[in-house]
Design a protein around this motif. Structure first.
Motif, mmCIF file in Angstrom:
data_model
loop_
_atom_site.group_PDB
_atom_site.id
_atom_site.type_symbol
_atom_site.label_atom_id
_atom_site.label_comp_id
_atom_site.label_asym_id
_atom_site.label_seq_id
_atom_site.Cartn_x
_atom_site.Cartn_y
_atom_site.Cartn_z
ATOM 1 N N SER A 234 38.010 39.585 39.419
ATOM 2 C CA SER A 234 36.854 38.691 39.435
ATOM 3 C C SER A 234 36.670 37.944 38.128
ATOM 4 C CB SER A 234 35.579 39.479 39.759
ATOM 5 O OG SER A 234 35.404 40.537 38.843
ATOM 6 N N LEU A 235 37.539 38.195 37.165
ATOM 7 C CA LEU A 235 37.482 37.429 35.925
ATOM 8 C C LEU A 235 37.854 35.984 36.217
ATOM 9 C CD1 LEU A 235 39.227 39.809 33.392
ATOM 10 C CD2 LEU A 235 36.930 38.929 33.180
ATOM 11 N N SER A 236 37.073 35.076 35.681
ATOM 12 C CA SER A 236 37.358 33.667 35.948
ATOM 13 C C SER A 236 36.776 32.799 34.849
ATOM 14 C CB SER A 236 36.751 33.258 37.299
ATOM 15 O OG SER A 236 35.338 33.412 37.276
ATOM 16 N N GLY A 237 36.896 31.493 35.033
ATOM 17 C CA GLY A 237 36.285 30.541 34.104
ATOM 18 C C GLY A 237 36.936 30.566 32.753
ATOM 19 N N ARG A 238 36.128 30.582 31.691
ATOM 20 C CA ARG A 238 36.640 30.412 30.345
ATOM 21 C C ARG A 238 37.424 31.613 29.852
ATOM 22 N NH1 ARG A 238 32.718 32.373 26.410
ATOM 23 N NH2 ARG A 238 30.933 33.285 27.456
ATOM 24 N N LEU A 239 37.369 32.738 30.572
ATOM 25 C CA LEU A 239 38.128 33.903 30.131
ATOM 26 C C LEU A 239 39.611 33.767 30.425
ATOM 27 C CD1 LEU A 239 35.718 36.793 31.109
ATOM 28 C CD2 LEU A 239 36.395 36.119 28.816
ATOM 29 N N GLY A 240 39.964 32.902 31.353
ATOM 30 C CA GLY A 240 41.378 32.636 31.611
ATOM 31 C C GLY A 240 42.067 33.762 32.351
ATOM 32 N N ASN A 241 43.149 34.281 31.801
ATOM 33 C CA ASN A 241 44.002 35.275 32.439
ATOM 34 C C ASN A 241 43.207 36.498 32.906
ATOM 35 O OD1 ASN A 241 45.985 36.989 33.234
ATOM 36 N ND2 ASN A 241 47.150 36.923 31.330
ATOM 37 N N PRO A 242 43.248 36.827 34.214
ATOM 38 C CA PRO A 242 42.455 37.946 34.728
ATOM 39 C C PRO A 242 43.067 39.320 34.458
ATOM 40 C CG PRO A 242 43.680 36.953 36.500
ATOM 41 C CD PRO A 242 43.915 36.096 35.281
ATOM 42 N N ASP A 243 44.312 39.383 34.010
ATOM 43 C CA ASP A 243 44.961 40.673 33.798
ATOM 44 C C ASP A 243 44.429 41.352 32.542
ATOM 45 O OD1 ASP A 243 46.590 40.360 36.029
ATOM 46 O OD2 ASP A 243 48.058 39.200 34.890
ATOM 47 N N LEU A 244 44.055 42.626 32.700
ATOM 48 C CA LEU A 244 43.572 43.404 31.566
ATOM 49 C C LEU A 244 44.522 44.558 31.311
ATOM 50 C CD1 LEU A 244 39.764 43.598 32.451
ATOM 51 C CD2 LEU A 244 40.870 42.065 30.818
ATOM 52 N N PRO A 245 44.759 44.906 30.049
ATOM 53 C CA PRO A 245 45.672 46.008 29.740
ATOM 54 C C PRO A 245 45.071 47.365 30.087
ATOM 55 C CG PRO A 245 44.666 45.181 27.736
ATOM 56 C CD PRO A 245 44.266 44.233 28.833
ATOM 57 N N GLU A 246 45.929 48.347 30.210
ATOM 58 C CA GLU A 246 45.490 49.705 30.551
ATOM 59 C C GLU A 246 44.488 50.231 29.528
ATOM 60 O OE1 GLU A 246 45.041 53.350 32.386
ATOM 61 O OE2 GLU A 246 45.990 51.516 33.153
ATOM 62 N N SER A 247 44.699 49.914 28.261
ATOM 63 C CA SER A 247 43.802 50.408 27.212
ATOM 64 C C SER A 247 42.365 49.939 27.406
ATOM 65 C CB SER A 247 44.313 49.956 25.832
ATOM 66 O OG SER A 247 44.408 48.538 25.766
ATOM 67 N N THR A 248 42.201 48.739 27.976
ATOM 68 C CA THR A 248 40.853 48.221 28.228
ATOM 69 C C THR A 248 40.156 49.050 29.297
ATOM 70 O OG1 THR A 248 41.381 45.961 27.571
ATOM 71 C CG2 THR A 248 39.539 46.240 29.074
ATOM 72 N N TYR A 249 40.897 49.407 30.349
ATOM 73 C CA TYR A 249 40.298 50.203 31.419
ATOM 74 C C TYR A 249 39.944 51.607 30.953
ATOM 75 C CZ TYR A 249 41.597 46.436 34.575
ATOM 76 O OH TYR A 249 41.692 45.218 35.186
ATOM 77 N N VAL A 250 40.687 52.132 29.994
ATOM 78 C CA VAL A 250 40.354 53.451 29.429
ATOM 79 C C VAL A 250 38.988 53.388 28.751
ATOM 80 C CG1 VAL A 250 40.981 55.170 27.693
ATOM 81 C CG2 VAL A 250 42.755 54.141 29.137
ATOM 82 N N ILE A 251 38.743 52.316 27.993
ATOM 83 C CA ILE A 251 37.450 52.143 27.314
ATOM 84 C C ILE A 251 36.341 51.951 28.339
ATOM 85 C CG2 ILE A 251 36.121 50.611 25.805
ATOM 86 C CD1 ILE A 251 38.760 50.051 24.305
ATOM 87 N N ILE A 252 36.582 51.113 29.333
ATOM 88 C CA ILE A 252 35.578 50.868 30.369
ATOM 89 C C ILE A 252 35.221 52.166 31.091
ATOM 90 C CG2 ILE A 252 35.161 49.735 32.593
ATOM 91 C CD1 ILE A 252 36.822 47.363 31.557
#
Length: 359
Positions: A234-252
């Motif tokens: 669901s990432l869109s707009g000014r954030l650009g690339n929707p792919d997030l690294p595994e490390s980001t999901y660990v923090i989330i």
């Protein structure tokens, strides 16, 4: 804690709320943002709850953000002196005109006059150098800003998105000349952006600048609405690339666990972590709707323990540039360091283990 828990900004007597209302979302000129009415409702809600600092920039929505703020204050007869108006120069609103952007004396004065007109005021409380201009001598910039402070059109000056070495140079020149120094630093800072801990934040601590982080939720990534299962779809707009690294999901995921334990939102925990950092004076929050504003303000009621901060720190430790890794290796390898003020000093740690006094 609430918005009336004011604190002084840097080496100044300027009192500001722990959360600063950022207004880059005011106006729809960039294709995203709040309508004029929504913007004014957000502004009213923030001020009604005791918030006292509103941050904008000449560049935001092509000047419309400043105009919305000025119109609201004028229409509602808000006492001007009760609000800390914070705006910035550097951005160029006139492409093709090389003197319409940057940090030259000409640009600064022209930008200020236009900001004063849009904000419908005769002074700015906190005037920011929005970014580093490699083509203008910092001495020229600091001289022009000091003149504006002396004239009364600006009360305090501050700096954003500028290398630590350049800020240190500016502060040294100001001290030597007897000019007004910067009192605050804006930098991106969040659980997903901790590189300022390498140079910018230690510099701010040493020179007495109040730290005001921007994008504490990393453009919405730390709100909890993006999951590993959706892979940020669901990432869109000014954030650009929707792919997030595994490390980001660990923090989330860790944010989610803490939010469930404390009965609050993921974004409130992420903001509370930023506010828990001892170097932070006031944190910039942005909101496109009233609901988003209220979600951000909910962070004021969240208190993280040292253990909970550590729980988040261990999965968000930044990779810092030299000499930080070298210094930390010295601490952790036990190379004969001396304990000073509760920390291991490298005064002797950098010497070979077999070093000894010869003379």
């Amino acid at each position: 804690m609430d918005l009336t828990n004011y604190r002084t900004l840097g080496k100044s007597g300027l009192r500001v709320s722990p959360l600063t209302l950022g207004t880059m979302t005011f106006g729809e000129e960039w294709g995203w943002g709040s309508t004029v009415q929504e913007s004014k409702e957000i502004l009213k809600a923030y001020l009604d709850q005791g918030g006292n600092i509103v941050d904008t920039a000449n560049l935001y929505t092509k000047g419309h953000s400043e105009k919305i703020i000025g119109d609201y204050l004028h229409e509602n007869q808000v006492r001007r002196d009760g609000v800390v108006l914070s705006t910035k120069f550097y951005g160029n609103l006139y492409p093709g005109d090389p003197n319409a952007g940057g940090t030259s004396r000409k640009t600064i004065i022209n930008s200020l006059e236009n900001s004063l007109r849009r904000l419908q005021t005769d002074y700015i409380d906190l005037y920011w150098m929005h970014a580093f201009d490699e083509f203008t001598p910092i001495e020229e910039t600091m001289s022009a800003l000091n003149d504006l402070v002396v004239s009364g059109k600006v009360r305090y000056i501050a700096v954003s998105d500028t290398p630590a070495w350049k800020v240190a140079q500016a502060q040294t020149i100001a001290q030597f000349r007897g000019w007004s120094p910067f009192i605050s630093l804006q930098s991106e800072y969040s659980l997903l952006e901790r590189t300022p801990e390498g140079e910018l934040i230690p510099m701010a601590q040493e020179l007495g600048l109040g730290v005001m982080p921007w994008s504490p939720l990393k453009g919405g990534i730390l709100t909890g609405k993006y999951t590993k299962e959706s892979n940020g779809a669901s990432l869109s707009g000014r954030l650009g690339n929707p792919d997030l690294p595994e490390s980001t999901y660990v923090i989330i995921e860790r944010l989610k666990i803490l939010s469930e334990q404390k009965g609050t939102t993921v974004s409130a925990i992420a903001l509370a972590w930023v506010m828990a950092m001892p170097v932070v004076t006031s944190t910039l929050i942005g909101a496109r709707t009233i609901d988003q504003l209220n979600q951000n303000l909910a962070s004021l009621s969240v208190a993280l323990s040292d253990e909970e901060v550590g729980y988040l720190n261990e999965v968000s430790e930044p990779v810092l540039n030299f000499p930080i890794p070298f210094m930390r290796a010295g601490y952790h390898n036990g190379m004969g360091g001396t304990t000073i003020n509760g920390k291991t000093s490298l005064i002797s740690s950098i010497l070979p283990k077999n070093s000894k006094e010869v003379y």
